[in-house]
Design a protein around this motif. Structure first.
Motif, PDB file in Angstrom:
ATOM      1  N   GLY A 275      -4.549 -15.767   3.281  1.00  0.00           N
ATOM      2  CA  GLY A 275      -4.421 -14.669   2.332  1.00  0.00           C
ATOM      3  C   GLY A 275      -5.062 -14.913   0.985  1.00  0.00           C
ATOM      4  O   GLY A 275      -5.235 -13.970   0.211  1.00  0.00           O
TER       5      GLY A 275
ATOM      6  N   GLY B 299      -7.642 -12.903   3.415  1.00  0.00           N
ATOM      7  CA  GLY B 299      -6.940 -11.936   2.575  1.00  0.00           C
ATOM      8  C   GLY B 299      -7.868 -10.868   2.037  1.00  0.00           C
ATOM      9  O   GLY B 299      -9.015 -10.717   2.437  1.00  0.00           O
ATOM     10  N   SER B 300      -7.357 -10.088   1.098  1.00  0.00           N
ATOM     11  CA  SER B 300      -8.099  -9.091   0.346  1.00  0.00           C
ATOM     12  C   SER B 300      -8.965  -8.217   1.241  1.00  0.00           C
ATOM     13  O   SER B 300      -8.493  -7.651   2.201  1.00  0.00           O
TER      14      SER B 300
ATOM     15  N   TYR C 283      -3.763  -4.764  -0.410  1.00  0.00           N
ATOM     16  CA  TYR C 283      -3.854  -6.211  -0.554  1.00  0.00           C
ATOM     17  C   TYR C 283      -4.513  -6.628  -1.873  1.00  0.00           C
ATOM     18  O   TYR C 283      -5.165  -7.668  -1.943  1.00  0.00           O
TER      19      TYR C 283
ATOM     20  N   HIS D 181       4.560  -3.228  -3.206  1.00  0.00           N
ATOM     21  CA  HIS D 181       4.521  -3.384  -1.749  1.00  0.00           C
ATOM     22  C   HIS D 181       5.567  -2.462  -1.140  1.00  0.00           C
ATOM     23  O   HIS D 181       6.728  -2.494  -1.551  1.00  0.00           O
TER      24      HIS D 181
ATOM     25  N   ALA E 116       3.298 -10.115   3.107  1.00  0.00           N
ATOM     26  CA  ALA E 116       2.484  -9.052   2.501  1.00  0.00           C
ATOM     27  C   ALA E 116       2.041  -8.039   3.549  1.00  0.00           C
ATOM     28  O   ALA E 116       1.941  -6.836   3.266  1.00  0.00           O
ATOM     29  N   LYS E 117       1.798  -8.518   4.765  1.00  0.00           N
ATOM     30  CA  LYS E 117       1.331  -7.633   5.829  1.00  0.00           C
ATOM     31  C   LYS E 117       2.426  -6.717   6.362  1.00  0.00           C
ATOM     32  O   LYS E 117       2.143  -5.801   7.122  1.00  0.00           O
TER      33      LYS E 117
ATOM     34  N   MET F  60      -3.566 -10.705  -1.857  1.00  0.00           N
ATOM     35  CA  MET F  60      -2.613 -10.171  -0.869  1.00  0.00           C
ATOM     36  C   MET F  60      -1.548  -9.422  -1.659  1.00  0.00           C
ATOM     37  O   MET F  60      -0.371  -9.440  -1.339  1.00  0.00           O
TER      38      MET F  60
ATOM     39  N   SER G 293      -8.875  -8.675   4.988  1.00  0.00           N
ATOM     40  CA  SER G 293      -7.681  -8.122   5.637  1.00  0.00           C
ATOM     41  C   SER G 293      -7.735  -6.612   5.663  1.00  0.00           C
ATOM     42  O   SER G 293      -7.317  -5.976   6.620  1.00  0.00           O
ATOM     43  N   THR G 294      -8.250  -6.027   4.603  1.00  0.00           N
ATOM     44  CA  THR G 294      -8.394  -4.580   4.540  1.00  0.00           C
ATOM     45  C   THR G 294      -9.178  -4.077   5.738  1.00  0.00           C
ATOM     46  O   THR G 294      -8.883  -3.032   6.305  1.00  0.00           O
TER      47      THR G 294
END
Length: 428
Positions: free
Chosen positions: A142, A156-157, A400, A361, A373-374, A212, A160-161
């Motif tokens: 992340g 991450g960021s 994120y 979140h 975070a997910k 994240m 992940s998007t």
């Protein structure tokens, strides 16, 4: 709000730029819709090509800590440009900003400027490997340290998007030397050191994660990382591209009282122009070419326009003793307001904040690493994002990402934002 001109420009951009953008998260893929094309910005506000005005909580992903088009920075760039934009030779200004940065940040003796945060982190890892004569590194799931091959593993960021945490093009040979740890999990880190004895050159971390959402370190976590790195002969690398000169004059090192071996900078240090830097104590930095064997170079490193902007920015932050307190108070005020209006509307949420970094979140459980975070409700986030956009409040187009607060924000801006969030919450 209408986005006719932005929509037309996005169509044109897609013909000549992959995805129509030069950095993926700008494409609004995570939230849907058409990205805004910004025409200009001033203080805490953005103005798009359709004439819409927005209160800005991205602030160019962090560097606009004093607001957009901050006059001393703009004037410094204009005056510097009149004398030439790049020479490929040393300038006095590089020494001036280096000395200023070193005076503000604890535990660094020398600093080298580069052109981006990615380049800073990439160079820091090469330096750590050269200094320790080891090959493996530890990074945290992340945490995003730029798009260098070594870091595009559970990054991450933006990665992940887009649902691609392991980018094609990263070789297995590169990937095997990057060990993954869980953020805020010291036992996991210790296990990695135990199973890779005398092989780990460095551990790199965002001391406050910003990719994240905003995720601060648990109490004692950074201190424990310092201890385990020292015990195992590995270098502790702080990626302070986001936190440097934002959480305090001396960044996270000052805020948490933990000394890193190498520190990476970007964002604020360039005053909004493309710049990065990495710094360490003298014995480590002297391993760099031309003094030492570790090679690193860049034609535009120390670019005079970037140095002029960065110097003016750091000078203000160094001389204004109240600025970090103001940023803390404004961000705390925003956090309190968001908490109240989301609670009133019975929404599931968690707010994380440290200094002038904050994230919302949409999950009621604590968010302290990549996995938690997910768990956030991304469908709710999409509606939240577009609801705020329609009301003239621009937050990051990804669940994120952290929000960044600027000193240019007024309490009227904050009150408007809180009211807008309340209205969106009612609609949701």
């Amino acid at each position: 709000m209408e986005y006719k001109r932005s929509s037309e420009l996005f169509v044109e951009a897609n013909k000549v730029i992959p995805g129509g953008v030069n950095s993926p998260v700008r494409a609004f893929k995570a939230v849907g819709g058409t990205p805004l094309f910004i025409k200009e910005a001033k203080e805490a506000y953005l103005y798009d090509e359709d004439g819409n005005k927005y209160i800005d909580y991205i602030n160019s992903w962090g560097p606009m800590i004093l607001g957009h088009a901050y006059e001393p920075v703009v004037n410094a760039v204009i005056e510097r440009a009149k004398k030439g934009t790049s020479f490929g030779t040393p300038t006095e200004l590089e020494t001036k900003i280096a000395a200023l940065a070193i005076s503000m940040v604890p535990n660094i003796d020398k600093i080298r400027f580069v052109s981006s945060g990615t380049e800073a982190c990439m160079s820091a890892i090469r330096l750590a490997r050269g200094f320790t004569r080891r090959e493996k590194i530890i990074k945290f799931s992340g945490c995003y340290h730029g798009h260098s091959d070594s870091f595009l593993i559970a990054a991450g960021s933006g990665a992940s998007t887009f649902g691609v945490p392991n980018s094609p093009g990263v070789t297995e040979g590169t990937a095997k030397d990057t060990l993954l740890a869980n953020y805020n999990d010291i036992d996991n880190v210790k296990q990695l050191f135990e199973s890779n004895k005398n092989e780990i050159a460095a551990l790199i971390i965002e001391p406050v994660a910003g990719n994240m959402g905003c995720i601060p370190p648990k109490k004692g976590f950074l201190e424990q990382l310092r201890e385990v790195c020292s015990e195992n002969g590995a270098l502790l690398v702080f990626d302070e591209v986001m936190t440097g000169f934002r959480l305090a004059k001396g960044g996270a090192q000052e805020l948490y009282g933990v000394d890193a071996d190498i520190v990476c900078f970007g964002k604020v240090i360039g005053g909004g122009l493309p710049v990065g830097a990495f710094a360490a104590r003298e014995e480590i930095m002297n391993y760099l070419s031309p003094l030492g064997p570790v090679y690193q170079a860049g034609t535009l490193s120390g670019n005079p326009l970037a140095m002029a902007a960065g110097y003016e920015m750091l000078k203000v932050l160094n001389e204004d003793n109240a600025i970090f307190q103001r940023l803390e108070e404004k961000t705390a005020y925003l956090e309190k307001g968001i908490n109240e209006v989301l609670s009133e509307n019975k929404m599931d949420f968690t707010i994380n904040r440290i200094g002038s970094m904050i994230s919302v979140h949409f999950d009621s459980s604590p968010v302290f690493d990549f996995e938690t975070a997910k768990n956030g409700d991304n469908e709710t986030f999409k509606k939240f994002f577009h609801g705020l956009l329609q009301k003239g409040v621009y937050i990051a187009p990804s669940a994120y990402e952290t929000w960044f607060i600027t000193d240019a924000l007024t309490y009227e801006d904050l009150n408007y934002t809180i009211k807008a969030i309340k209205d969106v919450a009612v609609e949701l």
